[in-house]
Write a protein that holds these residues in place. Structure first.
Motif, PDB file in Angstrom:
ATOM      1  N   MET A 141       0.836  -1.186   0.000  1.00  0.00           N
ATOM      2  CA  MET A 141       0.000   0.000   0.000  1.00  0.00           C
ATOM      3  C   MET A 141       0.877   1.244   0.000  1.00  0.00           C
ATOM      4  O   MET A 141       2.066   1.175   0.337  1.00  0.00           O
ATOM      5  N   ASP A 142       0.288   2.404  -0.375  1.00  0.00           N
ATOM      6  CA  ASP A 142       1.096   3.615  -0.412  1.00  0.00           C
ATOM      7  C   ASP A 142       1.242   4.202   0.988  1.00  0.00           C
ATOM      8  O   ASP A 142       0.619   3.750   1.953  1.00  0.00           O
ATOM      9  N   VAL A 143       2.106   5.206   1.098  1.00  0.00           N
ATOM     10  CA  VAL A 143       2.429   5.793   2.394  1.00  0.00           C
ATOM     11  C   VAL A 143       1.187   6.359   3.068  1.00  0.00           C
ATOM     12  O   VAL A 143       0.962   6.155   4.275  1.00  0.00           O
ATOM     13  N   VAL A 144       0.368   7.072   2.312  1.00  0.00           N
ATOM     14  CA  VAL A 144      -0.817   7.702   2.896  1.00  0.00           C
ATOM     15  C   VAL A 144      -1.746   6.649   3.500  1.00  0.00           C
ATOM     16  O   VAL A 144      -2.207   6.795   4.641  1.00  0.00           O
ATOM     17  N   GLU A 145      -2.013   5.575   2.765  1.00  0.00           N
ATOM     18  CA  GLU A 145      -2.893   4.539   3.289  1.00  0.00           C
ATOM     19  C   GLU A 145      -2.306   3.882   4.532  1.00  0.00           C
ATOM     20  O   GLU A 145      -3.025   3.594   5.500  1.00  0.00           O
ATOM     21  N   ALA A 146      -0.992   3.642   4.518  1.00  0.00           N
ATOM     22  CA  ALA A 146      -0.340   3.025   5.679  1.00  0.00           C
ATOM     23  C   ALA A 146      -0.456   3.916   6.914  1.00  0.00           C
ATOM     24  O   ALA A 146      -0.751   3.441   8.021  1.00  0.00           O
ATOM     25  N   LEU A 147      -0.230   5.214   6.744  1.00  0.00           N
ATOM     26  CA  LEU A 147      -0.331   6.140   7.875  1.00  0.00           C
ATOM     27  C   LEU A 147      -1.771   6.257   8.362  1.00  0.00           C
ATOM     28  O   LEU A 147      -2.028   6.324   9.574  1.00  0.00           O
ATOM     29  N   GLN A 148      -2.710   6.277   7.440  1.00  0.00           N
ATOM     30  CA  GLN A 148      -4.120   6.357   7.826  1.00  0.00           C
ATOM     31  C   GLN A 148      -4.554   5.128   8.611  1.00  0.00           C
ATOM     32  O   GLN A 148      -5.258   5.233   9.627  1.00  0.00           O
ATOM     33  N   ARG A 149      -4.144   3.957   8.145  1.00  0.00           N
ATOM     34  CA  ARG A 149      -4.504   2.730   8.867  1.00  0.00           C
ATOM     35  C   ARG A 149      -3.863   2.700  10.249  1.00  0.00           C
ATOM     36  O   ARG A 149      -4.490   2.271  11.221  1.00  0.00           O
ATOM     37  N   GLN A 150      -2.622   3.166  10.337  1.00  0.00           N
ATOM     38  CA  GLN A 150      -1.967   3.187  11.642  1.00  0.00           C
ATOM     39  C   GLN A 150      -2.636   4.189  12.568  1.00  0.00           C
ATOM     40  O   GLN A 150      -2.749   3.956  13.780  1.00  0.00           O
ATOM     41  N   ALA A 151      -3.098   5.311  12.024  1.00  0.00           N
ATOM     42  CA  ALA A 151      -3.813   6.296  12.837  1.00  0.00           C
ATOM     43  C   ALA A 151      -5.075   5.684  13.440  1.00  0.00           C
ATOM     44  O   ALA A 151      -5.373   5.874  14.627  1.00  0.00           O
ATOM     45  N   THR A 152      -5.808   4.939  12.626  1.00  0.00           N
ATOM     46  CA  THR A 152      -7.019   4.286  13.121  1.00  0.00           C
ATOM     47  C   THR A 152      -6.687   3.277  14.218  1.00  0.00           C
ATOM     48  O   THR A 152      -7.383   3.201  15.239  1.00  0.00           O
ATOM     49  N   ALA A 153      -5.606   2.532  14.020  1.00  0.00           N
ATOM     50  CA  ALA A 153      -5.198   1.549  15.030  1.00  0.00           C
ATOM     51  C   ALA A 153      -4.827   2.236  16.338  1.00  0.00           C
ATOM     52  O   ALA A 153      -5.196   1.782  17.421  1.00  0.00           O
ATOM     53  N   CYS A 154      -4.088   3.334  16.255  1.00  0.00           N
ATOM     54  CA  CYS A 154      -3.703   4.063  17.471  1.00  0.00           C
ATOM     55  C   CYS A 154      -4.929   4.597  18.199  1.00  0.00           C
ATOM     56  O   CYS A 154      -5.012   4.536  19.431  1.00  0.00           O
ATOM     57  N   GLU A 155      -5.874   5.123  17.434  1.00  0.00           N
ATOM     58  CA  GLU A 155      -7.100   5.638  18.046  1.00  0.00           C
ATOM     59  C   GLU A 155      -7.865   4.514  18.737  1.00  0.00           C
ATOM     60  O   GLU A 155      -8.316   4.662  19.877  1.00  0.00           O
ATOM     61  N   ASP A 156      -8.010   3.385  18.052  1.00  0.00           N
ATOM     62  CA  ASP A 156      -8.752   2.259  18.617  1.00  0.00           C
ATOM     63  C   ASP A 156      -8.083   1.685  19.855  1.00  0.00           C
ATOM     64  O   ASP A 156      -8.755   1.169  20.759  1.00  0.00           O
ATOM     65  N   LEU A 157      -6.747   1.758  19.905  1.00  0.00           N
ATOM     66  CA  LEU A 157      -6.003   1.141  21.015  1.00  0.00           C
ATOM     67  C   LEU A 157      -5.681   2.114  22.142  1.00  0.00           C
ATOM     68  O   LEU A 157      -4.983   1.758  23.083  1.00  0.00           O
ATOM     69  N   GLY A 158      -6.173   3.353  22.043  1.00  0.00           N
ATOM     70  CA  GLY A 158      -6.063   4.253  23.190  1.00  0.00           C
ATOM     71  C   GLY A 158      -4.976   5.293  23.145  1.00  0.00           C
ATOM     72  O   GLY A 158      -4.561   5.779  24.198  1.00  0.00           O
ATOM     73  N   SER A 159      -4.509   5.673  21.955  1.00  0.00           N
ATOM     74  CA  SER A 159      -3.499   6.721  21.846  1.00  0.00           C
ATOM     75  C   SER A 159      -4.018   7.838  20.939  1.00  0.00           C
ATOM     76  O   SER A 159      -3.665   7.922  19.764  1.00  0.00           O
ATOM     77  N   PRO A 160      -4.838   8.742  21.482  1.00  0.00           N
ATOM     78  CA  PRO A 160      -5.339   9.851  20.656  1.00  0.00           C
ATOM     79  C   PRO A 160      -4.227  10.764  20.159  1.00  0.00           C
ATOM     80  O   PRO A 160      -4.331  11.330  19.069  1.00  0.00           O
TER      81      PRO A 160
END
Length: 350
Positions: free
Chosen positions: A1-20
């Motif tokens: 996947m491209d950089v933007v998609e990778a960063l977006q997916r990681q952002a969602t994971a951080c939000e879901d796991l408790g790191s706003p």
């Protein structure tokens, strides 16, 4: 996947796991990347990588390491891990400044494979051992692939509290309370050997190693930081043999031992192995399993994601299972489910 998609997916994971905080930083990085900001230069060459390479986590850890070492004082005021408080406007300005002024150093740090062997996952691994030893009451030889600094190889030295019952030393600096939901057998656990491998092992006894491991913990999650620091203290007291070796080579040299249960375990690292290496690991475990006997058994214990499809909602997702396969026989049991960092662990043996 491209950089933007990778960063977006990681952002969602951080939000879901408790790191706003990290969710916000990653989304700001996406904005910066899309307008051709400094992050384009920093992440040059990382286009079209797999999500498993965790480029977002590598970048965040590189910057966090600079903050922890005192090399980025302009950011310290915004990082809770060093007493600061995140601010989305001023914090991002300082973050962007560090990317600009330390781009060469950060790019060098990006080459380091992720070292995210979260201490919280030890609850799944330790509880899994208790389930295993209930059925196979022998001393345990522990072998971990993707061990990083080997902190989870000391899982029996952490304290776990649940439903009025506790496991592990009462004076341990690493405490899980509550550790899990559901029954866990109260059995004697004896660990005879602790050995791990990693392609880029970290020495938790060194200042640089401790800094590297801490840099991968998200700075706005104080409980994770406290567990890690306690585990680093335990590592100074309890030896473990961590080898610079890939998983396939490591297991090729593994043999069973009479009078012991040999346990190969790992947690949230399967994604970092290439498909041929996964197949080779599984083939080697099958070879060893064929040699296993009642007095020299083998077990494969893991906490890893499994792709799921909800037939009721028609939705796809992931669940993080604790499962164990034992030989002789090769039987697989699902012991429980947790989150990627090991929290919300529910034992539900099938």
């Amino acid at each position: 996947m491209d950089v933007v998609e990778a960063l977006q997916r990681q952002a969602t994971a951080c939000e879901d796991l408790g790191s706003p905080m990290y969710a916000e930083v990653l989304r700001l990085l996406v904005d910066d990347y899309e307008v051709g900001g400094v992050s384009v230069e920093v992440l040059a060459g990382y286009e079209n990588r797999s999500f498993g390479e965790a480029i977002g986590l590598r970048l965040l850890a590189a910057v966090h390491g600079l903050v922890l070492s005192g090399s980025a004082p302009e950011l310290a005021a915004f990082y809770p891990s060093v007493g600061g408080s995140w601010d989305p406007v001023l914090g991002w300005e300082a973050f962007e400044q560090v990317l600009q002024s330390r781009s060469g150093e950060i790019r060098s740090l990006l080459t380091q494979p992720p070292q995210t062997n979260e201490v919280g996952r030890s609850a799944s691994l330790y509880g899994g051992l208790l389930h295993l030893v209930e059925a196979v009451p022998l001393p345990v030889r522990l072998f971990e692939i993707g061990a990083s600094g080997g902190l989870n190889l000391r899982a029996d030295r952490f304290r776990y509290v649940a439903r009025g019952t506790s496991y592990g030393p009462a004076d341990s600096p690493v405490v899980f309370d509550p550790a899990w939901t559901g029954p866990v057998p109260d059995v004697e656990l004896r660990i005879a050997e602790r050995v791990g491998c990693d392609i880029a092992p970290v020495n938790p006894l060194s200042e640089d190693g401790a800094l590297t491991l801490t840099s991968y913990v998200w700075p706005d999650m104080p409980e994770r930081l406290a567990r890690l620091r306690g585990a680093l203290a335990i590592a100074r007291q309890v030896p473990a043999d961590i080898r610079r070796e890939d998983a396939v080579s490591f297991l090729q040299g593994l043999e069973l031992s009479e009078g012991h249960v040999t346990v190969v375990w790992h947690s949230i690292m399967w994604q970092y192995l290439r498909r041929p290496d996964r197949a080779a690991v599984e083939a080697r475990l099958e070879e060893l399993g064929a040699q296993a006997t009642a007095s020299s058994p083998l077990a494969h214990l893991r906490l890893e994601p499994h792709h799921t499809i909800s037939h009721e909602r028609g939705a796809e997702g992931w669940e993080y299972r604790v499962d164990v396969r034992t030989w002789p026989g090769g039987e697989v049991r699902v012991l429980g489910r947790a989150t990627p960092h090991g929290q919300d662990l529910v034992w539900s043996a099938e």
